[in-house]
Design a protein around this motif. Structure first.
Motif, mmCIF file in Angstrom:
data_model
loop_
_atom_site.group_PDB
_atom_site.id
_atom_site.type_symbol
_atom_site.label_atom_id
_atom_site.label_comp_id
_atom_site.label_asym_id
_atom_site.label_seq_id
_atom_site.Cartn_x
_atom_site.Cartn_y
_atom_site.Cartn_z
ATOM 1 N N GLY A 17 18.512 1.943 -4.770
ATOM 2 C CA GLY A 17 17.407 2.878 -4.679
ATOM 3 C C GLY A 17 17.397 3.582 -3.334
ATOM 4 N N THR A 18 16.698 4.702 -3.268
ATOM 5 C CA THR A 18 16.596 5.493 -2.052
ATOM 6 C C THR A 18 15.176 5.444 -1.516
ATOM 7 N N VAL A 19 15.040 5.200 -0.224
ATOM 8 C CA VAL A 19 13.731 5.277 0.420
ATOM 9 C C VAL A 19 13.431 6.756 0.652
ATOM 10 N N VAL A 20 12.487 7.292 -0.094
ATOM 11 C CA VAL A 20 12.154 8.716 0.025
ATOM 12 C C VAL A 20 11.315 8.969 1.269
ATOM 13 N N ALA A 21 10.223 8.217 1.417
ATOM 14 C CA ALA A 21 9.335 8.454 2.562
ATOM 15 C C ALA A 21 8.415 7.259 2.777
ATOM 16 N N TRP A 22 8.400 6.751 3.993
ATOM 17 C CA TRP A 22 7.409 5.749 4.382
ATOM 18 C C TRP A 22 6.092 6.453 4.627
ATOM 19 N N GLN A 23 5.022 5.925 4.046
ATOM 20 C CA GLN A 23 3.704 6.513 4.220
ATOM 21 C C GLN A 23 2.965 5.924 5.419
ATOM 22 N N LYS A 24 3.556 4.903 6.037
ATOM 23 C CA LYS A 24 2.985 4.275 7.222
ATOM 24 C C LYS A 24 4.060 4.140 8.292
ATOM 25 N N GLN A 25 3.608 4.073 9.540
ATOM 26 C CA GLN A 25 4.503 3.816 10.660
ATOM 27 C C GLN A 25 4.341 2.365 11.097
ATOM 28 N N VAL A 26 5.337 1.850 11.821
ATOM 29 C CA VAL A 26 5.249 0.484 12.322
ATOM 30 C C VAL A 26 3.985 0.325 13.169
ATOM 31 N N GLY A 27 3.200 -0.692 12.853
ATOM 32 C CA GLY A 27 1.954 -0.936 13.571
ATOM 33 C C GLY A 27 0.732 -0.370 12.891
ATOM 34 N N ASP A 28 0.931 0.501 11.883
ATOM 35 C CA ASP A 28 -0.218 1.073 11.165
ATOM 36 C C ASP A 28 -0.879 0.011 10.286
ATOM 37 N N PRO A 29 -2.195 -0.003 10.239
ATOM 38 C CA PRO A 29 -2.884 -0.948 9.345
ATOM 39 C C PRO A 29 -2.677 -0.544 7.891
ATOM 40 N N VAL A 30 -2.572 -1.528 6.999
ATOM 41 C CA VAL A 30 -2.416 -1.275 5.572
ATOM 42 C C VAL A 30 -3.395 -2.157 4.803
ATOM 43 N N GLN A 31 -3.768 -1.692 3.629
ATOM 44 C CA GLN A 31 -4.631 -2.456 2.748
ATOM 45 C C GLN A 31 -3.888 -2.781 1.466
ATOM 46 N N LYS A 32 -4.164 -3.929 0.901
ATOM 47 C CA LYS A 32 -3.514 -4.344 -0.338
ATOM 48 C C LYS A 32 -3.728 -3.291 -1.422
ATOM 49 N N GLY A 33 -2.636 -2.886 -2.076
ATOM 50 C CA GLY A 33 -2.711 -1.877 -3.122
ATOM 51 C C GLY A 33 -2.517 -0.467 -2.618
ATOM 52 N N GLU A 34 -2.489 -0.276 -1.302
ATOM 53 C CA GLU A 34 -2.295 1.060 -0.725
ATOM 54 C C GLU A 34 -0.814 1.416 -0.774
ATOM 55 N N THR A 35 -0.511 2.708 -1.034
ATOM 56 C CA THR A 35 0.885 3.141 -1.084
ATOM 57 C C THR A 35 1.536 2.946 0.275
ATOM 58 N N LEU A 36 2.661 2.229 0.258
ATOM 59 C CA LEU A 36 3.364 1.907 1.496
ATOM 60 C C LEU A 36 4.607 2.767 1.672
ATOM 61 N N VAL A 37 5.367 2.938 0.594
ATOM 62 C CA VAL A 37 6.617 3.685 0.674
ATOM 63 C C VAL A 37 6.941 4.255 -0.693
ATOM 64 N N GLU A 38 7.551 5.433 -0.704
ATOM 65 C CA GLU A 38 7.999 6.052 -1.947
ATOM 66 C C GLU A 38 9.491 5.785 -2.123
ATOM 67 N N ILE A 39 9.863 5.355 -3.334
ATOM 68 C CA ILE A 39 11.235 4.986 -3.649
ATOM 69 C C ILE A 39 11.741 5.867 -4.783
ATOM 70 N N ARG A 40 13.040 6.137 -4.772
ATOM 71 C CA ARG A 40 13.626 6.932 -5.850
ATOM 72 C C ARG A 40 14.831 6.202 -6.423
ATOM 73 N N SER A 41 14.854 6.094 -7.762
ATOM 74 C CA SER A 41 16.043 5.610 -8.448
ATOM 75 C C SER A 41 16.738 6.823 -9.047
ATOM 76 N N GLU A 42 17.761 6.591 -9.843
ATOM 77 C CA GLU A 42 18.437 7.719 -10.481
ATOM 78 C C GLU A 42 17.543 8.403 -11.504
ATOM 79 N N LYS A 43 16.545 7.654 -12.014
ATOM 80 C CA LYS A 43 15.719 8.188 -13.100
ATOM 81 C C LYS A 43 14.373 8.699 -12.635
ATOM 82 N N ILE A 44 13.711 7.975 -11.737
ATOM 83 C CA ILE A 44 12.338 8.333 -11.396
ATOM 84 C C ILE A 44 12.046 8.092 -9.924
ATOM 85 N N GLU A 45 10.897 8.601 -9.519
ATOM 86 C CA GLU A 45 10.327 8.251 -8.229
ATOM 87 C C GLU A 45 9.114 7.381 -8.481
ATOM 88 N N PHE A 46 8.868 6.427 -7.587
ATOM 89 C CA PHE A 46 7.705 5.577 -7.762
ATOM 90 C C PHE A 46 7.235 5.101 -6.401
#
Length: 412
Positions: A17-46
């Motif tokens: 898979g390909t890492v399309v875009a991290w939605q957070k930077q190192v050290g950024d606070p995150v909450q459970k269920g929040e989008t962390l990173v966008e991934i792409r396979s040959e078929k879809i993005e998720f």
């Protein structure tokens, strides 16, 4: 203890898979269920969501990094945790104080993002028309053609011959100026989902003996059931009946009667499946995906209808589960919403058949000696002639037609 974020495996055929875009930077606070990173396979993005509350401790694979499934791509944990990314490397991170609330994430397809960046277009000013307000390629092209005020400082004013700017390629139509030089086409690089689809469709045509036959079904009675009972079904089961639901149920029942259509041609043998894993083709901003409803033959009419809508919605939002992204044994593709009647669908390898559904047309038909206005549904079946001959293929399509024209049997 730090929690690993790994490259997920969605479907049997996904190897990397390909890492399309991290939605957070190192050290950024995150909450459970929040989008962390966008991934792409040959078929879809998720989107990969944060598994727990904390901070993003480490990014092991940067944007555009391509890694095998199961590879650790990052870590989430408490602010002062140590993160071991391998036996010789230790990273310590601390949380970064955030003075202002995080900005709302802008959903945009990769192709649209590339075109917008090349044109120097501020995506904040674009209204997305895709699912959940997602900005599509068409949205960006409309903004550029309209001469958005945010296109300016970043647009090249002296494009070279080798790399003309996107803005320079957009036709500036002026019917009064007949001496204007013809405009150049916009180049869109074939990558990701579009490239995968192109390769699979070419492979499908090259490696199978495809033939398409057509037939029409009178769905007047089915639409009458939808009209009379649709609201009650929506209130009771929280789902709205569509033509696709009737076709899906009829197809599943027909496949059980004609197992040779629910098969795969493999070298010198034909593998007939006992269960119906139904693929539903779903159009995305920049491609097509076929999510799978496994063991559709075990579902009731209402459960199947709910499953069709569920996988279609999650396919558009990039939230399919791993088992839903491959392994279908037969596919349905519906172009009726676009006004298309009969067409030639291309097989989804390694399946033997795919059913194309067109737009319902009101036509005069004789019922006995009486001429009536009836609702006619065009059906197009493409099949692999190596595994299936024309007669059994026609019999299968006739069974689908029979079920659609006697919809009471779909409900039992």
């Amino acid at each position: 203890m730090a929690t690993e974020i790994v490259m997920p495996k969605l479907g049997m055929g996904m190897e990397k898979g390909t890492v399309v875009a991290w939605q957070k930077q190192v050290g950024d606070p995150v909450q459970k269920g929040e989008t962390l990173v966008e991934i792409r396979s040959e078929k879809i993005e998720f989107e990969v969501e944060a598994p727990e509350d904390g901070v993003l401790l480490d990014i092991a694979v940067p944007n555009e990094g391509v890694v095998p499934c199961g590879t650790i791509i990052g870590y989430v944990g408490s602010p002062a945790e140590l993160v071991n990314t391998d036996s010789s490397h230790v990273t310590q991170t601390t949380a970064v104080a955030v003075a202002a609330p995080p900005q709302k994430k802008i959903k945009i397809s990769p192709v649209a993002k590339k075109i917008a960046e090349a044109a120097g277009l501020n995506i904040d000013s674009i209204v997305g028309t895709g699912p959940d307000g997602r900005i599509t390629k068409e949205d960006v092209e409309r903004a550029i053609a309209a001469g958005s005020p945010d296109v300016g400082p970043h647009v090249e004013t002296k494009p070279t011959t080798a790399t003309p700017s996107v803005a320079a390629k957009i036709p500036q139509e002026n019917p009064q100026d007949l001496s204007a030089a013809p405009s150049e086409p916009v180049k869109v690089f074939v990558t990701g989902v579009r490239k995968a689809i192109a390769n699979r469709m070419l492979q499908s045509l090259q490696q199978t003996a495809q033939l398409t036959i057509t037939m029409s079904a009178d769905v007047t009675d089915a639409l009458e059931i939808q009209r009379q009972h649709g609201e009650r079904i929506r209130e009771r089961y929280d789902t709205k009946l569509t033509v696709t639901d009737f076709v899906a149920r009829a197809t599943v029942l027909a496949l059980l009667e004609h197992p040779q259509v629910n098969s795969v041609f493999s070298d010198s043998e034909i593998l007939q499946h006992t269960g119906v894993h139904l693929g539903i083709a779903v159009a995305l901003d920049d491609g097509l995906i076929v999510p799978t409803i496994r063991n559709a033959n075990r579902l009731s009419f209402i459960d199947l209808a709910k499953s069709v809508k569920s996988v279609s919605q999650r396919a558009r939002s990039g939230k399919l589960h791993g088992e839903e992204t491959g392994g279908s044994t037969f596919t349905i593709t519906n172009l009726g919403a676009y006004g298309v009647e009969y067409f030639t669908p291309i097989l989804n390898p390694p399946e033997t058949g795919i059913l194309g559904v067109g737009s319902v047309q009101d036509q005069p038909r004789y019922i006995g000696s009486e001429l009536q206005r009836r609702s006619i549904l065009p059906l197009s079946l493409t099949f692999d002639h190596r595994a299936l001959d024309g007669a059994p293929a026609a019999q299968f399509l006739g069974t689908v037609k029979r079920y659609l024209e006697a919809p009471i049997h779909l409900l039992l």
